[in-house]
Design a protein around this motif. Structure first.
Motif, PDB file in Angstrom:
ATOM      1  N   VAL A  40      -6.584 -17.689  -6.908  1.00 37.35           N
ATOM      2  CA  VAL A  40      -5.501 -18.904  -6.808  1.00 37.35           C
ATOM      3  C   VAL A  40      -4.596 -18.644  -5.743  1.00 37.35           C
ATOM      4  O   VAL A  40      -4.040 -19.558  -5.114  1.00 37.35           O
ATOM      5  N   ARG A  41      -4.009 -17.372  -5.867  1.00 39.08           N
ATOM      6  CA  ARG A  41      -2.703 -17.313  -4.903  1.00 39.08           C
ATOM      7  C   ARG A  41      -3.014 -17.053  -3.565  1.00 39.08           C
ATOM      8  O   ARG A  41      -2.607 -17.915  -2.512  1.00 39.08           O
ATOM      9  N   CYS A  42      -4.514 -17.071  -3.003  1.00 38.07           N
ATOM     10  CA  CYS A  42      -5.112 -17.042  -1.801  1.00 38.07           C
ATOM     11  C   CYS A  42      -5.694 -18.246  -1.491  1.00 38.07           C
ATOM     12  O   CYS A  42      -6.471 -18.234  -0.305  1.00 38.07           O
ATOM     13  N   SER A  43      -5.828 -19.172  -2.291  1.00 37.97           N
ATOM     14  CA  SER A  43      -6.640 -20.291  -2.059  1.00 37.97           C
ATOM     15  C   SER A  43      -6.397 -20.960  -0.809  1.00 37.97           C
ATOM     16  O   SER A  43      -7.285 -21.714  -0.169  1.00 37.97           O
TER      17      SER A  43
ATOM     18  N   GLN B 283      -8.188 -15.540   4.197  1.00 36.90           N
ATOM     19  CA  GLN B 283      -8.595 -15.355   2.921  1.00 36.90           C
ATOM     20  C   GLN B 283      -9.023 -13.764   2.464  1.00 36.90           C
ATOM     21  O   GLN B 283      -8.430 -13.301   1.604  1.00 36.90           O
ATOM     22  N   ASP B 284      -9.906 -13.383   3.420  1.00 34.01           N
ATOM     23  CA  ASP B 284     -10.312 -11.957   2.994  1.00 34.01           C
ATOM     24  C   ASP B 284      -9.162 -11.037   3.150  1.00 34.01           C
ATOM     25  O   ASP B 284      -9.125 -10.096   2.146  1.00 34.01           O
ATOM     26  N   ARG B 285      -8.126 -10.938   4.015  1.00 33.35           N
ATOM     27  CA  ARG B 285      -7.064 -10.068   3.986  1.00 33.35           C
ATOM     28  C   ARG B 285      -6.213 -10.498   2.967  1.00 33.35           C
ATOM     29  O   ARG B 285      -5.499  -9.519   2.209  1.00 33.35           O
TER      30      ARG B 285
ATOM     31  N   LYS C  89       0.385  -5.022 -11.984  1.00 33.40           N
ATOM     32  CA  LYS C  89      -0.276  -5.576 -13.192  1.00 33.40           C
ATOM     33  C   LYS C  89       0.332  -7.086 -13.194  1.00 33.40           C
ATOM     34  O   LYS C  89       0.366  -7.604 -14.480  1.00 33.40           O
ATOM     35  N   CYS C  90       0.801  -7.772 -11.963  1.00 27.62           N
ATOM     36  CA  CYS C  90       0.954  -9.211 -12.118  1.00 27.62           C
ATOM     37  C   CYS C  90       0.935  -9.959 -10.680  1.00 27.62           C
ATOM     38  O   CYS C  90       0.782  -8.915  -9.775  1.00 27.62           O
ATOM     39  N   VAL C  91       0.850 -11.035 -10.822  1.00 30.92           N
ATOM     40  CA  VAL C  91       0.697 -11.818  -9.361  1.00 30.92           C
ATOM     41  C   VAL C  91       1.566 -13.218  -9.622  1.00 30.92           C
ATOM     42  O   VAL C  91       1.352 -13.697 -10.708  1.00 30.92           O
ATOM     43  N   PRO C  92       2.393 -13.486  -8.706  1.00 38.10           N
ATOM     44  CA  PRO C  92       3.396 -14.602  -8.840  1.00 38.10           C
ATOM     45  C   PRO C  92       2.236 -15.789  -8.945  1.00 38.10           C
ATOM     46  O   PRO C  92       1.327 -15.972  -8.355  1.00 38.10           O
ATOM     47  N   PRO C  93       2.893 -17.044  -9.625  1.00 34.14           N
ATOM     48  CA  PRO C  93       1.905 -18.196  -9.810  1.00 34.14           C
ATOM     49  C   PRO C  93       2.223 -19.023  -8.435  1.00 34.14           C
ATOM     50  O   PRO C  93       3.177 -18.896  -7.597  1.00 34.14           O
ATOM     51  N   GLY C  94       1.119 -19.856  -8.289  1.00 41.57           N
ATOM     52  CA  GLY C  94       1.175 -20.479  -7.158  1.00 41.57           C
ATOM     53  C   GLY C  94       0.523 -19.830  -5.906  1.00 41.57           C
ATOM     54  O   GLY C  94       0.049 -18.809  -5.946  1.00 41.57           O
ATOM     55  N   THR C  95       0.562 -20.674  -4.965  1.00 40.15           N
ATOM     56  CA  THR C  95      -0.243 -20.289  -3.730  1.00 40.15           C
ATOM     57  C   THR C  95       0.908 -19.384  -2.693  1.00 40.15           C
ATOM     58  O   THR C  95       0.464 -19.009  -1.734  1.00 40.15           O
ATOM     59  N   TYR C  96       2.223 -19.657  -2.896  1.00 40.31           N
ATOM     60  CA  TYR C  96       3.044 -19.338  -1.937  1.00 40.31           C
ATOM     61  C   TYR C  96       4.661 -19.340  -2.713  1.00 40.31           C
ATOM     62  O   TYR C  96       4.806 -20.033  -3.493  1.00 40.31           O
ATOM     63  N   GLY C  97       5.389 -18.235  -2.341  1.00 41.86           N
ATOM     64  CA  GLY C  97       6.515 -18.080  -3.043  1.00 41.86           C
ATOM     65  C   GLY C  97       6.761 -17.654  -4.337  1.00 41.86           C
ATOM     66  O   GLY C  97       5.597 -16.977  -4.756  1.00 41.86           O
TER      67      GLY C  97
END
Length: 88
Positions: free
Chosen positions: A36-39, A44-46, A59-67
């Motif tokens: 989702v973050r890199c969509s 994309q591969d990087r 153990k977490c990833v911020p929501p959304g595609t940016y910020g």
């Protein structure tokens, strides 16, 4: 004696397969969140590679595609060797 050996072998097989499923569970969570973050990333591969590294460590990833990096301080604060943000 053969029965004891067969029983031990079977038990070790069952235990190792359950441990394998446990370790893979975390990576599938990171894979889906990083997907989702890199969509919308241009490379994309990087993006997926570095997001996966950051997700495994933080153990977490911020929501959304940016910020939204304030939602995950560990992810926000990771730096590369040049002192720039490591996580996309």
């Amino acid at each position: 004696m053969k029965l004891v050996f067969a029983t031990l072998l079977l038990m070790s097989l069952v235990l190792s397969s359950s441990l394998l499923q446990t370790t893979m569970a975390g990576s599938s969570l990171c894979d889906s969140k990083c997907g989702v973050r890199c969509s919308k990333a241009s490379v994309q591969d990087r993006c997926l590679k570095y997001c996966g590294i950051c997700c495994e460590q933080c153990k977490c990833v911020p929501p959304g595609t940016y910020g939204n990096k304030d939602k995950c301080p560990c992810y926000r604060d990771m730096k590369n060797s040049k002192g720039k943000p490591k996580c996309p």
